[in-house]
Enzyme design. Structure first.
Site, PDB file in Angstrom:
ATOM      1  N   HIS A 234      33.701  36.762  38.555  1.00  0.00           N
ATOM      2  CA  HIS A 234      34.404  35.792  37.514  1.00  0.00           C
ATOM      3  C   HIS A 234      33.214  35.974  36.250  1.00  0.00           C
ATOM      4  CE1 HIS A 234      35.429  32.351  35.079  1.00  0.00           C
ATOM      5  NE2 HIS A 234      36.375  32.655  35.551  1.00  0.00           N
ATOM      6  N   CYS A 272      38.810  37.218  33.173  1.00  0.00           N
ATOM      7  CA  CYS A 272      38.943  36.001  32.739  1.00  0.00           C
ATOM      8  C   CYS A 272      39.026  35.889  31.126  1.00  0.00           C
ATOM      9  CB  CYS A 272      38.014  34.976  33.206  1.00  0.00           C
ATOM     10  SG  CYS A 272      38.416  33.200  32.703  1.00  0.00           S
ATOM     11  N   HIS A 299      42.460  35.747  35.092  1.00  0.00           N
ATOM     12  CA  HIS A 299      42.573  34.309  34.697  1.00  0.00           C
ATOM     13  C   HIS A 299      43.017  34.495  33.264  1.00  0.00           C
ATOM     14  CE1 HIS A 299      39.355  32.445  37.533  1.00  0.00           C
ATOM     15  NE2 HIS A 299      40.495  32.875  38.188  1.00  0.00           N
ATOM     16  N   ASP A 352      44.983  29.948  33.723  1.00  0.00           N
ATOM     17  CA  ASP A 352      43.651  29.301  33.802  1.00  0.00           C
ATOM     18  C   ASP A 352      43.687  28.208  33.179  1.00  0.00           C
ATOM     19  OD1 ASP A 352      41.342  29.208  34.772  1.00  0.00           O
ATOM     20  OD2 ASP A 352      40.191  30.398  33.246  1.00  0.00           O
ATOM     21  N   HIS A 353      43.312  27.062  33.400  1.00  0.00           N
ATOM     22  CA  HIS A 353      43.290  25.894  32.672  1.00  0.00           C
ATOM     23  C   HIS A 353      44.633  25.752  31.888  1.00  0.00           C
ATOM     24  CE1 HIS A 353      38.673  26.145  32.368  1.00  0.00           C
ATOM     25  NE2 HIS A 353      39.244  26.281  33.629  1.00  0.00           N
ATOM     26  N   TYR A 369      42.746  21.438  35.005  1.00  0.00           N
ATOM     27  CA  TYR A 369      43.759  21.849  35.919  1.00  0.00           C
ATOM     28  C   TYR A 369      44.893  20.803  36.324  1.00  0.00           C
ATOM     29  CZ  TYR A 369      40.578  25.541  37.086  1.00  0.00           C
ATOM     30  OH  TYR A 369      39.951  26.625  36.821  1.00  0.00           O
TER      31      TYR A 369
HETATM   32  C1  DNO Z   1      36.965  27.756  35.752  1.00  0.00           C
HETATM   33  C2  DNO Z   1      36.982  28.735  36.945  1.00  0.00           C
HETATM   34  C3  DNO Z   1      35.572  28.972  37.410  1.00  0.00           C
HETATM   35  C4  DNO Z   1      35.721  30.042  38.590  1.00  0.00           C
HETATM   36  C5  DNO Z   1      34.365  30.336  39.044  1.00  0.00           C
HETATM   37  C6  DNO Z   1      34.402  31.645  40.169  1.00  0.00           C
HETATM   38  O1  DNO Z   1      37.895  27.036  35.581  1.00  0.00           O
HETATM   39  O2  DNO Z   1      37.405  29.795  36.330  1.00  0.00           O
HETATM   40  O3  DNO Z   1      34.954  27.891  37.829  1.00  0.00           O
HETATM   41  O4  DNO Z   1      36.511  29.472  39.599  1.00  0.00           O
HETATM   42  O5  DNO Z   1      33.343  30.627  38.277  1.00  0.00           O
HETATM   43  O6  DNO Z   1      33.430  31.596  40.977  1.00  0.00           O
END
Ligand code: DNO
Length: 396
Positions: A234, A272, A299, A352-353, A369
């Site tokens: 990530h 991401c 993500h 993501d979020h 989240y």
């Molecule tokens: C944030 C996430 C990160 C992710 C880590 C993976 O929302 O995308 O915290 O889980 O960095 O190790």
């Protein structure tokens, strides 16, 4: 693409699996967050989590994250046991059929924001990174030597003004926001604790972190190959050095270095869009095309950037990044995989979020989240995917 949803598990998440099932997602992304970093994830605990997920009609697609102990990132002392434990967790995950592992290599902090409930124009809240607040934190609360040099004069001035006018409660809220990126049940620091953690990185620069990272890859990727596991790193969030700590997963060049450091399909990327998208130099579509074959997990979210380095999380289809173009590139990658006979053609992604919207505020979900905001994001992304796929079909 496989619609998935991050779930923090039955103890920590305010959102339940039957609720997630109603969002339409079919996949779950989770971790055994209650197990301290560095310890083995027992097979029985993985099996129990998997059974819960399957009982709700969902499938556990990705382990996010299998965290890397800070001592590995620092290259500190005899790491034999930590690497052995990590490989044992990998083997236990593989034995339970979980084949994609997401991790990061950010020293000390995971994602970093200064505001967890920044108001949105039409109601609801989002996560925000405010450059002057980060400066206030580093310069005035943490007292980090050299922090001044990382900020422009106008940001430093605003930081000083904010700090002088801030109440104890506001300073505590800032510390809480900055610590909130550390997922799960462990490792929240107070100011003294954070200073102590940072001190452990004295003398560790970019070259050292890269060397420690390469060692990690050498220790785990051969085992991943044998076990049939795919690793996806990530990116750093935000994608730049922070608190004086060097970060090595921030841009295209970093990703190229990592994928070359151990050249194997098992050594891949979690693309991401929100993390990489916070740096105006990062071209998401180019990154998706260049490293497409090594993307194992995605993500999807958006950011709106400001000139001083501040940014906030925009709705999934708003903000500065063209997620339609990115998804188009990812669908092209899936087509390429089908054409070349790969078995991992469908890319798991998650919204993501999300913004905290409507009743989200009433729940104690993890920052970033919430249920409704993420469901909105997922629904929008689903629409984009369906539209692009339809066009593909229409074009024959
Ligand atoms: C944030 C996430 C990160 C992710 C880590 C993976 O929302 O995308 O915290 O889980 O960095 O190790």
């Amino acid at each position: 693409m496989i619609e998935s949803w991050r779930w923090y598990g039955p103890e920590l998440d305010a959102i339940t699996l039957p609720e997630i099932a109603q969002t339409g997602a079919s996949g779950i992304v989770t971790a055994l967050h209650e197990i301290p970093y560095g310890e083995v994830w027992p097979r029985e605990a993985i099996a129990a989590r998997r059974a819960l997920i399957e009982a709700a009609g969902l499938h556990w697609h990705v382990a996010e994250s299998l965290p890397i102990h800070e001592r590995i990132k620092r290259g500190d002392g005899d790491l034999t046991q930590l690497f052995a434990n990590y490989r044992q967790s990998m083997a236990n995950l593989a034995a339970e059929g979980i084949t994609t592992i997401c991790y990061n290599f950010m020293p000390v902090l995971d994602w970093t924001r200064t505001d967890l409930t920044a108001p949105l124009a039409r109601g609801g809240t989002c996560l925000r990174f405010e450059a002057y607040k980060m400066a206030a934190f580093e310069i005035h609360m943490l007292g980090r030597a050299g922090a001044q040099d990382d900020y422009a004069q106008d940001v430093r001035t605003k930081a000083a003004t904010w700090f002088q006018a801030s109440s104890q409660g506001e300073r505590e809220a800032l510390l809480h926001a900055i610590m909130s990126g550390l997922p799960g049940a462990f490792d929240r620091y107070d100011i003294a604790g954070l200073r102590a953690q940072l001190a452990l990185y004295d003398g560790i620069g970019r070259a050292e972190i890269r060397a420690h990272y390469k060692r990690f890859l050498n220790e785990v990727i051969p085992a991943a190959e044998e076990l049939g596991l795919r690793f996806g790193v990530h990116p750093d969030d935000p994608p730049r050095d922070i608190l004086g700590l060097p970060r090595v997963v921030s841009n295209e060049e970093d990703i190229a270095w990592i994928l070359d450091a151990y050249d194997s399909p098992a050594n891949g990327l979690t693309l991401c869009s929100g993390s990489l998208g916070a740096n105006p130099q990062n071209d998401l579509v180019q990154i998706a095309r260049r490293f497409g074959e090594r993307i194992h997990f995605v993500h999807l979210r958006n950011v709106r950037k400001e000139s001083d380095g501040s940014f906030e999380e925009a709705a999934h289809l708003e903000g500065d990044s063209d997620l339609v173009a990115l998804i188009d590139a990812l669908l092209a990658q899936e087509g390429h995989r089908r054409a070349t006979g790969r078995h991992d053609c469908a890319l798991p992604f998650r919204p993501d979020h999300g913004h905290a919207l409507l009743d989200d505020g009433a729940r104690n979900a993890f920052p970033g989240y919430p249920l409704i905001g993420r469901m909105r994001g997922l629904a929008e992304l689903r629409g984009v995917i369906a539209g692009l796929k339809g066009r593909e079909g229409a074009n024959g």
